[in-house]
Write a protein that holds these residues in place. Sequence first.
Motif, PDB file in Angstrom:
ATOM      1  N   TRP A   1       3.796  -3.067  -0.276  1.00 45.96           N
ATOM      2  CA  TRP A   1       2.864  -4.256  -0.802  1.00 45.96           C
ATOM      3  C   TRP A   1       3.402  -5.300   0.469  1.00 45.96           C
ATOM      4  O   TRP A   1       2.201  -6.304   0.623  1.00 45.96           O
ATOM      5  CB  TRP A   1       3.522  -4.814  -1.930  1.00 45.96           C
ATOM      6  CG  TRP A   1       5.167  -5.204  -2.336  1.00 45.96           C
ATOM      7  CD1 TRP A   1       6.072  -4.326  -2.547  1.00 45.96           C
ATOM      8  CD2 TRP A   1       5.943  -6.270  -1.513  1.00 45.96           C
ATOM      9  NE1 TRP A   1       7.281  -4.656  -2.669  1.00 45.96           N
ATOM     10  CE2 TRP A   1       7.173  -6.171  -1.792  1.00 45.96           C
ATOM     11  CE3 TRP A   1       5.513  -7.259  -0.999  1.00 45.96           C
ATOM     12  CZ2 TRP A   1       8.190  -7.093  -1.553  1.00 45.96           C
ATOM     13  CZ3 TRP A   1       6.397  -8.105  -0.524  1.00 45.96           C
ATOM     14  CH2 TRP A   1       7.762  -8.216  -0.816  1.00 45.96           C
TER      15      TRP A   1
ATOM     16  N   LEU B   1      -5.630  -7.666  -0.571  1.00 42.50           N
ATOM     17  CA  LEU B   1      -4.382  -7.703  -0.739  1.00 42.50           C
ATOM     18  C   LEU B   1      -3.528  -8.875  -0.528  1.00 42.50           C
ATOM     19  O   LEU B   1      -2.606  -9.412  -1.020  1.00 42.50           O
ATOM     20  CB  LEU B   1      -3.595  -6.504   0.056  1.00 42.50           C
ATOM     21  CG  LEU B   1      -2.142  -6.259  -0.463  1.00 42.50           C
ATOM     22  CD1 LEU B   1      -2.005  -5.493  -1.736  1.00 42.50           C
ATOM     23  CD2 LEU B   1      -1.531  -5.512   0.770  1.00 42.50           C
TER      24      LEU B   1
ATOM     25  N   ILE C   1      -5.173  -0.059  -5.478  1.00 43.70           N
ATOM     26  CA  ILE C   1      -3.865  -1.020  -5.824  1.00 43.70           C
ATOM     27  C   ILE C   1      -4.025  -1.226  -7.088  1.00 43.70           C
ATOM     28  O   ILE C   1      -4.719  -1.491  -7.860  1.00 43.70           O
ATOM     29  CB  ILE C   1      -4.333  -2.408  -4.982  1.00 43.70           C
ATOM     30  CG1 ILE C   1      -4.928  -2.144  -3.271  1.00 43.70           C
ATOM     31  CG2 ILE C   1      -3.661  -3.477  -5.083  1.00 43.70           C
ATOM     32  CD1 ILE C   1      -5.627  -3.259  -2.749  1.00 43.70           C
TER      33      ILE C   1
ATOM     34  N   ARG D   1      -1.003   1.305  -3.054  1.00 34.43           N
ATOM     35  CA  ARG D   1      -0.504   0.141  -2.775  1.00 34.43           C
ATOM     36  C   ARG D   1      -0.151  -0.872  -3.955  1.00 34.43           C
ATOM     37  O   ARG D   1      -0.923  -0.664  -4.959  1.00 34.43           O
ATOM     38  CB  ARG D   1      -1.295  -0.534  -1.680  1.00 34.43           C
ATOM     39  CG  ARG D   1      -1.324   0.177  -0.357  1.00 34.43           C
ATOM     40  CD  ARG D   1      -0.327   0.352   0.193  1.00 34.43           C
ATOM     41  NE  ARG D   1      -0.528   1.146   1.538  1.00 34.43           N
ATOM     42  CZ  ARG D   1      -0.429   2.195   1.964  1.00 34.43           C
ATOM     43  NH1 ARG D   1      -0.060   3.061   0.754  1.00 34.43           N
ATOM     44  NH2 ARG D   1      -0.587   3.136   2.899  1.00 34.43           N
ATOM     45  N   LEU D   2       0.530  -1.705  -3.740  1.00 36.81           N
ATOM     46  CA  LEU D   2       0.603  -2.576  -4.992  1.00 36.81           C
ATOM     47  C   LEU D   2       0.136  -4.000  -4.715  1.00 36.81           C
ATOM     48  O   LEU D   2       0.177  -4.460  -3.829  1.00 36.81           O
ATOM     49  CB  LEU D   2       2.379  -2.771  -5.271  1.00 36.81           C
ATOM     50  CG  LEU D   2       3.347  -1.376  -5.464  1.00 36.81           C
ATOM     51  CD1 LEU D   2       4.664  -1.864  -5.697  1.00 36.81           C
ATOM     52  CD2 LEU D   2       2.677  -0.919  -6.750  1.00 36.81           C
ATOM     53  N   SER D   3      -0.246  -4.389  -5.669  1.00 36.59           N
ATOM     54  CA  SER D   3      -0.960  -5.984  -5.549  1.00 36.59           C
ATOM     55  C   SER D   3       0.234  -6.983  -5.200  1.00 36.59           C
ATOM     56  O   SER D   3       1.017  -7.164  -5.841  1.00 36.59           O
ATOM     57  CB  SER D   3      -1.474  -6.337  -6.902  1.00 36.59           C
ATOM     58  OG  SER D   3      -1.692  -7.690  -6.919  1.00 36.59           O
ATOM     59  N   LEU D   4      -0.138  -7.415  -3.990  1.00 34.05           N
ATOM     60  CA  LEU D   4       0.685  -8.449  -3.545  1.00 34.05           C
ATOM     61  C   LEU D   4       0.948  -9.598  -4.507  1.00 34.05           C
ATOM     62  O   LEU D   4       2.102 -10.397  -4.459  1.00 34.05           O
ATOM     63  CB  LEU D   4       0.447  -8.949  -2.226  1.00 34.05           C
ATOM     64  CG  LEU D   4       1.300 -10.073  -1.636  1.00 34.05           C
ATOM     65  CD1 LEU D   4       2.895  -9.693  -1.188  1.00 34.05           C
ATOM     66  CD2 LEU D   4       0.763 -10.289  -0.132  1.00 34.05           C
TER      67      LEU D   4
END
Length: 635
Positions: free
Chosen positions: A385, A399, A295, A316-319
């Motif tokens: 995300w 996340l 992430i 994945r992207l940090s929410l």
Amino acid sequence: MAPPPTPGMEFESYDDAYSFYNSYARELGFAIRVKSSWTKRNSKEKRGAVLCCNCQGFKLLKDAHSRRKETRTGCQAMIRLRLIHFDRWKVDQVKLDHNHSFDPQRAHNSKSHKKSSSSASPATKTNPEPPPHVQVRTIKLYRTLALDTPPALGTSLSSGETSDLSLDHFQSSRRLELRGGFRALQDFFFQIQLSSPNFLYLMDLADDGSLRNVFWIDARARAAYSHFGDVLLFDTTCLSNAYELPLVAFVGINHHGDTILLGCGLLADQSFETYVWLFRAWLTCMLGRPPQIFITEQCKAMRTAVSEVFPRAHHRLSLTHVLHNICQSVVQLQDSDLFPMALNRVVYGCLKVEEFETAWEEMIIRFGMTNNETIRDMFQDRELWAPVYLKDTFLAGALTFPLGNVAAPFIFSGYVHENTSLREFLEGYESFLDKKYTREALCDSESLKLIPKLKTTHPYESQMAKVFTMEIFRRFQDEVSAMSSCFGVTQVHSNGSASSYVVKEREGDKVRDFEVIYETSAAAQVRCFCVCGGFSFNGYQCRHVLLLLSHNGLQEVPPQYILQRWRKDVKRLYVAEFGSGRVDIMNPDQWYEHLHRRAMQVVEQGMRSKEHCRAAWEAFRECANKVQFVTEKPS
């Protein structure tokens, strides 16, 4: 200023090692030469060399009456190189002290520096420089001896020229600018290695010897990764907010749901090449074991580097970063709570993809943001995300965060600030780690010794009170308590062993339907999938599945939904198992590494209780007495 050579440095070739020492000498004001070298038997291939100060030795007797000015002083400064595995060259002996003053003008006219002025290294005579459009940074990163044997004094890695692809405020220097200097950093590393031989650091050096990037990791972090390597976060808070300290951190999540440090770095820029070097450095220290989930924040250079170094990991992207960036981009609405509330409802409240995309479009039209470039870019990356797309990705709670929380968690929060200097950071680093380790030990003790207070009479709650660590149990307890707001379990479809149910949940004045798939196998094993994705996000079952399990007569949560990473009865020894376990009896370095690892395993076991400590102490005394009277065999 180029850093001084240290034992343990490794280079891709002899030419790289020569160029490094020559650059160091040029900056100080002395020249170098090859004192001696040796080759493999029956071969012309070089296998070792000694590079020394040009003032080494004395004038030969036959030249004693020469009119040429005497320049040799018997100086002992030198480095010794030897060829190790995979054509790498290692510095295994260093003498830095000179017995003469430096003469930069004479050194500049010496043969070694004239040679370096005409070519970056001897290798460039046969390898002409590529044209600018194909110049790329060469990552010369290897698994160092410190992974199989204890490091001598650290590892330094040289890399070639870099392409000019910097993306941030560091781009003008292309080198690491640290207030406090390189010496403070090197002293810090040396000091840690005195008490932790398996501490490892790697440096990225330019051809002129200047420092570009640094990565370090301790033995405990490398061992912890074997327990918590499923989800890895890359914390770039300092870079994103232009802190004075260009610090980045690799972060994991332990069995208490708390963050743990899995490596640190200092970066000269945020280019693709820099991230590739850093990720490869980290991966090398973890013996090539990539995380399952990685992430990061949204960054094109970082994203490309992740796909290059971690092709098998799910990126994945940090929410929290996404929500923060979106809110910051809407300048005209920052004084209003209406937009953040609407954003939270869309992100957290939608259960299906179609529902999310429709609600998103309605939101940007309502607030007049159809031309907002940041929001448009974020929506294009939504599958990386938005929770509605991530229900098949295990995230260990990393996340998603409570509604309204758009402040990205920072592992060094309260310790590193905008103006924290390198020296301040280094002075408090070990204290920061000690507090982290103490907190984990206290949580371990609390989980093992205290009996949680139950809120319900449901058997699932009493079952997990005996299994989960205290913090994870409290989170699970909230799900059990929330079962009281769920009702109306209805089977809507059945197809052999699989059935589809709808569970209703009361949310304030509204009632929502949650679809749950319930499957049974031939071995009577139960599998459940809820549209809310609770198990994937948190690592324990949601209230909707728990109600359905209870509805179908199960008195206990099935064992496949009790993850080992959350259990309090698992003995986690933070002693890394590096290497294959085989010991070369002819290699004293491997003796040390093997004995140290085994001894630390006994120390970890001895810390469990007074009885364990007493048993470990007696074992050490017996072992010491036995070893003391061993008779050496004549060689």
